[in-house]
Design an enzyme around this catalytic site. Structure first.
Site, PDB file in Angstrom:
ATOM      1  N   ASP A 207       1.629  -0.100  -4.847  1.00 49.56           N
ATOM      2  CA  ASP A 207       0.449   0.093  -5.710  1.00 49.56           C
ATOM      3  C   ASP A 207       0.395   1.487  -6.339  1.00 49.56           C
ATOM      4  O   ASP A 207       0.008   1.633  -7.493  1.00 49.56           O
ATOM      5  CB  ASP A 207      -0.872  -0.268  -4.985  1.00 49.56           C
ATOM      6  CG  ASP A 207      -1.195   0.613  -3.790  1.00 49.56           C
ATOM      7  OD1 ASP A 207      -0.328   1.378  -3.326  1.00 49.56           O
ATOM      8  OD2 ASP A 207      -2.349   0.517  -3.295  1.00 49.56           O
ATOM      9  N   HIS A 208       0.806   2.506  -5.591  1.00 51.08           N
ATOM     10  CA  HIS A 208       0.762   3.889  -6.088  1.00 51.08           C
ATOM     11  C   HIS A 208       1.450   4.788  -5.071  1.00 51.08           C
ATOM     12  O   HIS A 208       1.878   4.321  -4.024  1.00 51.08           O
ATOM     13  CB  HIS A 208      -0.686   4.357  -6.311  1.00 51.08           C
ATOM     14  CG  HIS A 208      -1.567   4.119  -5.119  1.00 51.08           C
ATOM     15  ND1 HIS A 208      -1.485   4.871  -3.960  1.00 51.08           N
ATOM     16  CD2 HIS A 208      -2.501   3.165  -4.871  1.00 51.08           C
ATOM     17  CE1 HIS A 208      -2.349   4.412  -3.081  1.00 51.08           C
ATOM     18  NE2 HIS A 208      -2.979   3.365  -3.591  1.00 51.08           N
TER      19      HIS A 208
ATOM     20  N   HIS B 104      -1.432   3.517   4.693  1.00 52.54           N
ATOM     21  CA  HIS B 104      -2.399   4.273   3.894  1.00 52.54           C
ATOM     22  C   HIS B 104      -2.539   5.675   4.486  1.00 52.54           C
ATOM     23  O   HIS B 104      -2.520   5.838   5.697  1.00 52.54           O
ATOM     24  CB  HIS B 104      -3.761   3.558   3.903  1.00 52.54           C
ATOM     25  CG  HIS B 104      -4.722   4.088   2.882  1.00 52.54           C
ATOM     26  ND1 HIS B 104      -5.362   5.303   3.013  1.00 52.54           N
ATOM     27  CD2 HIS B 104      -5.137   3.567   1.703  1.00 52.54           C
ATOM     28  CE1 HIS B 104      -6.131   5.504   1.961  1.00 52.54           C
ATOM     29  NE2 HIS B 104      -6.014   4.469   1.149  1.00 52.54           N
TER      30      HIS B 104
ATOM     31  N   GLU C 224       0.820  -1.203   0.000  1.00 54.33           N
ATOM     32  CA  GLU C 224       0.000   0.000   0.000  1.00 54.33           C
ATOM     33  C   GLU C 224       0.867   1.272   0.000  1.00 54.33           C
ATOM     34  O   GLU C 224       1.787   1.405   0.816  1.00 54.33           O
ATOM     35  CB  GLU C 224      -0.939  -0.015   1.228  1.00 54.33           C
ATOM     36  CG  GLU C 224      -1.855   1.188   1.347  1.00 54.33           C
ATOM     37  CD  GLU C 224      -2.710   1.427   0.105  1.00 54.33           C
ATOM     38  OE1 GLU C 224      -3.302   0.465  -0.407  1.00 54.33           O
ATOM     39  OE2 GLU C 224      -2.785   2.590  -0.349  1.00 54.33           O
TER      40      GLU C 224
ATOM     41  N   THR D 298      -5.732   1.696  -5.527  1.00 47.10           N
ATOM     42  CA  THR D 298      -5.360   0.279  -5.367  1.00 47.10           C
ATOM     43  C   THR D 298      -6.046  -0.584  -6.425  1.00 47.10           C
ATOM     44  O   THR D 298      -5.428  -1.491  -6.995  1.00 47.10           O
ATOM     45  CB  THR D 298      -5.772  -0.276  -3.988  1.00 47.10           C
ATOM     46  OG1 THR D 298      -5.321   0.602  -2.975  1.00 47.10           O
ATOM     47  CG2 THR D 298      -5.191  -1.662  -3.753  1.00 47.10           C
TER      48      THR D 298
HETATM   49  C1  GP9 Z   1      -8.878  -0.246   0.687  1.00 46.42           C
HETATM   50  C2  GP9 Z   1      -7.502  -0.236   0.126  1.00 46.42           C
HETATM   51  C3  GP9 Z   1      -6.955   1.155  -0.009  1.00 46.42           C
HETATM   52  O1  GP9 Z   1      -9.508  -1.491   0.670  1.00 46.42           O
HETATM   53  O2  GP9 Z   1      -7.455  -0.924  -1.068  1.00 46.42           O
HETATM   54  O3  GP9 Z   1      -7.546   1.811  -1.061  1.00 46.42           O
HETATM   55  P1  GP9 Z   1      -6.894   3.005  -1.879  1.00 46.42           P
HETATM   56  O4  GP9 Z   1      -7.407   4.269  -1.265  1.00 46.42           O
HETATM   57  O5  GP9 Z   1      -5.415   2.942  -1.768  1.00 46.42           O
HETATM   58  O6  GP9 Z   1      -7.381   2.782  -3.240  1.00 46.42           O
HETATM   59 MN    MN Z   2      -3.766   1.824  -2.333  1.00 51.99          MN
END
Ligand code: GP9
Ligand code: MN
Length: 404
Positions: free
Chosen positions: A256-257, A197, A39, A81
């Site tokens: 992921d980003h 996150h 994440e 994500t």
């Molecule tokens: C939530 C997780 C985070 O289930 O995938 O989401 P994001 O905000 O990074 O898309």
């Molecule tokens: Mn994410």
């Protein structure tokens, strides 16, 4: 406008662009696949020290015995994500607005679980500590061919083991490992981490490194949640080794980003002791991609690419040919360095140029260039994005799947 037949023909013309096999082809054949979505993890944290301490000691170590791709760019858009997941599984581009997971979940897709099932009867499972409806995953995962989604209700989630969005990564991995023991082999298991996150909250007891000391608290806290994520990976790998789930597995770890958005980038410049330029701005879009096969020799691969290229790269290692997969990715072991890495907003980075917010720059020194220099690449950018959208909005893969 393109007819369906023309679109199908265009997709087919995209195929067969890989220059062939390397001696790595098939080196992970038949192994279980564990894919971990890190994440909000940007590549700058790798081998980065803050207050004299490594932010990611476990990953830095792992890289020594892994393929480490250090020039892979975040190509996600609003779907965050879910866009990363979509690119990894389908090797198509995300949409310009919203998430494919929410907007086109009933489409026919030809995804990584489908390919693996068709080739070697892989079982596909996905693990995430959040509620199953988030990003419409409960619906979309069926279309992507997952056999089982372990979500929040499958975990023991309490106030004590949660922070921010939910279950903390260490208990998440610990509880997931129990389920893994019962998966039919070979399997493709995807894990989505969560603790790192925005806004990067962490309890005192989980702070394994001091926050950074920039003028942006978001950046300062980010260091601590990345460090926690790194620790959770270490505990997960230890557990997999203990349970005998490590040896016969290929691991794919990918950010992921971004975690630090443009709004807080000044703090990042401060942390890294660098100027804010187009070059550093683009560098911050890099996410780590690590592919680890137990027993392998480590190697850093500095080919430019994006998240869309992960699937063909993995399939190459799995010994599954990547032609005719109706996708846009390239195998990173052989990718043509002059092919642009395409972003959803129409910007790109090629070997020599960066194009962003309608300005063409020389990649080498960030000097603004004549638009003409970028034009040939922009044509490719427009063509690929248009075709990807056409596939998604026209649900075109339903005409192709099962045809081979
Ligand atoms: C939530 C997780 C985070 O289930 O995938 O989401 P994001 O905000 O990074 O898309
Ligand atoms: Mn994410």
């Amino acid at each position: 406008t393109m007819t369906e037949a023309e679109a199908v023909a265009s997709i087919e013309s995209l195929q067969q662009k890989e220059p062939g096999r390397t001696d790595l082809y098939g080196m992970a054949e038949g192994k279980n696949i564990v894919l971990i979505s890190l994440e909000s993890t940007q590549d700058f944290v790798i081998n980065q020290k803050v207050n004299g301490e490594e932010v990611t000691p476990f990953l830095n170590d792992l890289i020594g015995d892994s393929f480490y791709f250090d020039q892979v760019y975040d190509q996600t858009a609003q779907g965050k994500t879910s866009d990363a997941e979509f690119m990894i599984d389908t090797s198509l581009y995300p949409l310009a607005s919203g998430s494919v997971f929410v907007r086109r979940p009933e489409n026919t897709f030809y995804s990584l679980p489908h390919i693996l099932k068709e080739q070697e009867d892989y079982y596909a499972a996905t693990f995430h500590g959040n509620v199953d409806t988030f990003w419409n995953r409960n619906v979309m995962y069926d279309s992507l061919g997952y056999d089982r989604y372990f979500s929040k209700e499958d975990y023991d989630v309490t106030e004590g083991n949660s922070v921010n969005y939910g279950l903390k990564d260490i208990p998440f991995f610990k509880q997931s490992a129990t389920y893994m023991k019962n998966l039919p082999e070979p399997y493709y298991a995807k894990f989505l981490t969560l603790t790192n996150h925005f806004p990067f909250l962490l309890e005192e007891e989980d702070m394994l490194i001091d926050p950074a000391a920039t003028d942006e608290d978001v950046v300062n806290r980010y260091v601590t949640t990345v460090r926690y994520l790194d620790k959770s990976l270490e505990t997960f790998f230890e557990q997999l080794k203990e349970e005998g789930l490590y040896e016969d597995t290929v691991f794919v770890l990918v950010g992921d980003h971004y975690g630090i958005s443009e709004k807080y980038e000044a703090g990042l410049n401060q942390l890294l002791g660098e100027e804010a330029t187009i070059t550093t701005q683009m560098q911050h879009k890099q996410v780590p991609l690590i592919i680890h096969i137990p027993g392998q020799q480590g190697e850093t691969i500095s080919t430019q690419g994006g998240e869309i290229d992960i699937r063909p790269t993995l399939l190459h290692l799995m010994g599954i040919k990547t032609e005719n997969r109706y996708s846009f990715g390239h195998n990173l072991f052989t990718r043509d360095s002059d092919h642009p890495v395409i972003f959803r907003d129409g910007s790109f980075i090629s070997d020599e140029y960066i194009y962003k917010d309608n300005v063409c720059y020389a990649k080498e020194n960030g000097a603004a260039m004549d638009e003409q220099s970028c034009e040939p690449y922009l044509e490719t950018v427009r063509e690929e994005l248009k075709l990807s959208d056409k596939i998604i909005f026209g649900d075109l893969l339903r005409y192709m799947v099962g045809e081979e």
